[in-house]
Motif scaffolding. Structure first.
Motif, short mmCIF file in Angstrom:
data_model
loop_
_atom_site.label_atom_id
_atom_site.label_comp_id
_atom_site.label_asym_id
_atom_site.label_seq_id
_atom_site.Cartn_x
_atom_site.Cartn_y
_atom_site.Cartn_z
N GLN A 48 0.83 -1.21 0.00
CA GLN A 48 0.00 0.00 0.00
C GLN A 48 0.86 1.26 0.00
O GLN A 48 0.61 2.21 -0.76
N LEU A 49 1.89 1.29 0.85
CA LEU A 49 2.76 2.46 0.91
C LEU A 49 3.63 2.57 -0.34
O LEU A 49 3.97 3.69 -0.76
N ASP A 50 3.99 1.43 -0.92
CA ASP A 50 4.76 1.45 -2.16
C ASP A 50 3.95 2.10 -3.28
O ASP A 50 4.48 2.91 -4.04
N LEU A 51 2.67 1.78 -3.34
CA LEU A 51 1.80 2.41 -4.34
C LEU A 51 1.65 3.90 -4.08
O LEU A 51 1.47 4.69 -5.01
N ARG A 52 1.76 4.28 -2.81
CA ARG A 52 1.64 5.69 -2.42
C ARG A 52 2.91 6.48 -2.77
O ARG A 52 2.91 7.70 -2.76
N MET A 268 -2.83 2.52 9.71
CA MET A 268 -1.37 2.62 9.74
C MET A 268 -0.88 3.69 8.77
O MET A 268 0.01 4.49 9.09
N GLU A 269 -1.46 3.69 7.57
CA GLU A 269 -1.06 4.66 6.56
C GLU A 269 -1.36 6.08 7.04
O GLU A 269 -0.55 7.00 6.87
N HIS A 270 -2.53 6.27 7.66
CA HIS A 270 -2.87 7.60 8.17
C HIS A 270 -1.89 8.04 9.25
O HIS A 270 -1.45 9.21 9.27
N ALA A 271 -1.52 7.11 10.13
CA ALA A 271 -0.58 7.44 11.20
C ALA A 271 0.78 7.87 10.65
O ALA A 271 1.49 8.67 11.27
N LEU A 272 1.12 7.37 9.46
CA LEU A 272 2.42 7.68 8.85
C LEU A 272 2.38 8.92 7.96
O LEU A 272 3.40 9.60 7.79
N THR A 273 1.24 9.21 7.36
CA THR A 273 1.19 10.25 6.32
C THR A 273 0.41 11.50 6.72
O THR A 273 0.54 12.52 6.06
N ALA A 274 -0.38 11.45 7.77
CA ALA A 274 -1.16 12.61 8.18
C ALA A 274 -0.30 13.57 9.00
O ALA A 274 0.55 13.14 9.78
N CYS A 275 -0.55 14.84 8.82
CA CYS A 275 0.18 15.83 9.62
C CYS A 275 -0.18 15.71 11.10
O CYS A 275 0.64 15.97 11.97
N HIS A 276 -1.42 15.31 11.35
CA HIS A 276 -1.91 15.21 12.72
C HIS A 276 -2.50 13.82 12.97
O HIS A 276 -3.72 13.66 12.99
N PRO A 277 -1.66 12.81 13.15
CA PRO A 277 -2.17 11.45 13.38
C PRO A 277 -2.82 11.32 14.75
O PRO A 277 -2.54 12.11 15.66
N ARG A 278 -3.66 10.32 14.89
CA ARG A 278 -4.26 10.04 16.18
C ARG A 278 -3.27 9.30 17.07
O ARG A 278 -2.31 8.69 16.59
#
Length: 317
Positions: A48-52, A268-278
């Motif tokens: 998933q992250l590779d595609l991103r 997991m992807e949100h935690a890695l790519t969001a400016c403000h993860p939960r």
């Protein structure tokens, strides 16, 4: 009055939606190291992250798993063999990561590797049974994190630890729940310590998902092995009927598991790519509607619910 309350609640969720949709810039330049990529969440997240467009460094336990992953991804993704129960393997993998990230540092560390067996009533297990799980789920996670922490701090990046709803609510014996409680405690202290350096720490607390960790055949086989080692006195206390009930409950687990692994990897992807993860993510309706609420209930109520819904030993009072 109720209209005002509804408006405030709606405004809160609108602002949170906007806040959480802010994405980190230059993702294509960021390195993410993921453990446990042979199968399950780790394998899917790597793809998933590779595609991103991120630069994925995937740790696999076997060369076969690494080859299969490379065949499904772009040339950006690189793999390394890692056994997180061995210090020398962790040290070699940490050096391998350092050589690749250089001065950029490591943006993301995802501690995903985990096992769930041996699982059985505590009295049936030995110290070695407990340590087998703790070595992977907790001690291995600790050592991997500590070996890569300086690289994460350099990038002011993220640490994502895969815990479980069983890190909030212990429903069965063995080392699994103990290890996940430990992951929760370590993540909390780490989050506070690293906040001074701009590093964010997130926990993923999934419910039951259909992965190798929840494989009913493995769990049932481990339960039988633990039973076979018991003394005649303990076997008489529990009874063959209890063993059969435990195995039946394990078999039912498969139908209760969610097959949509993206619910977890998207967190997991949100935690890695969001400016403000939960701080915490609880993917799965069973986690949101059952296990997390149960973790806040009075202990007496939870114990009563589990008591009446679980198999009982033949010699129980």
């Amino acid at each position: 009055m109720w209209l005002s309350v509804a408006a405030l609640v709606g405004l809160y969720y609108l602002l949170r939606w906007y806040w959480e949709r802010q994405v980190v810039s230059h993702l294509q330049d960021k390195y993410v190291f993921i453990t446990g990529c042979d199968s399950g969440f780790g394998n899917l997240l790597a793809r998933q992250l590779d595609l991103r467009g991120l630069r994925v460094l995937a740790a696999c336990l076997t060369e076969e798993g690494a080859q299969q992953l490379r065949a499904q991804t772009s040339d950006r993704l690189e793999t390394v063999i890692l056994d997180i129960t061995k210090t020398e393997s962790i040290s070699a993998a940490a050096q391998w990561v350092k050589e690749r990230v250089g001065d950029r540092g490591l943006w993301g560390l995802v501690n995903n590797a985990g096992i769930s067996v041996p699982t059985a009533p505590n009295e049936w297990l030995t110290r070695r049974d407990f340590m087998k799980i703790l070595d992977v789920n907790l001690l291995g996670l600790l050592e991997v994190t500590l070996s890569l922490l300086s690289l994460v701090r350099k990038a002011r990046g993220r640490v994502v630890n895969v815990s479980s709803v069983m890190g909030r609510l212990s429903l069965f014996g063995g080392g699994y729940c103990i290890s996940k409680y430990g992951v929760e405690a370590f993540s909390d202290s780490l989050r506070r310590e690293l906040s001074y350096f701009g590093v964010k720490v997130a926990m993923i607390e999934p419910g039951y998902f259909n992965t190798d960790v929840t494989n009913p055949e493995k769990i049932s086989r481990a339960t039988q092995e633990a039973w076979d080692r018991l003394s005649p006195e303990v076997k008489e206390l529990y009874g063959e009927k209890f063993l059969a009930s435990v195995k039946k409950s394990t078999e039912k687990l498969k139908s209760a598991c969610c097959n949509n692994l993206y619910l977890v990897t998207n967190c997991m992807e949100h935690a890695l790519t969001a400016c403000h993860p939960r701080t915490r993510y609880s993917p799965g309706w069973d986690a949101k509607l059952l296990y997390i609420p149960m973790s806040y209930m009075p202990t007496l109520l939870v114990d009563t619910m589990i008591y009446w819904s679980s198999p009982r030993p033949i010699k129980a009072l």
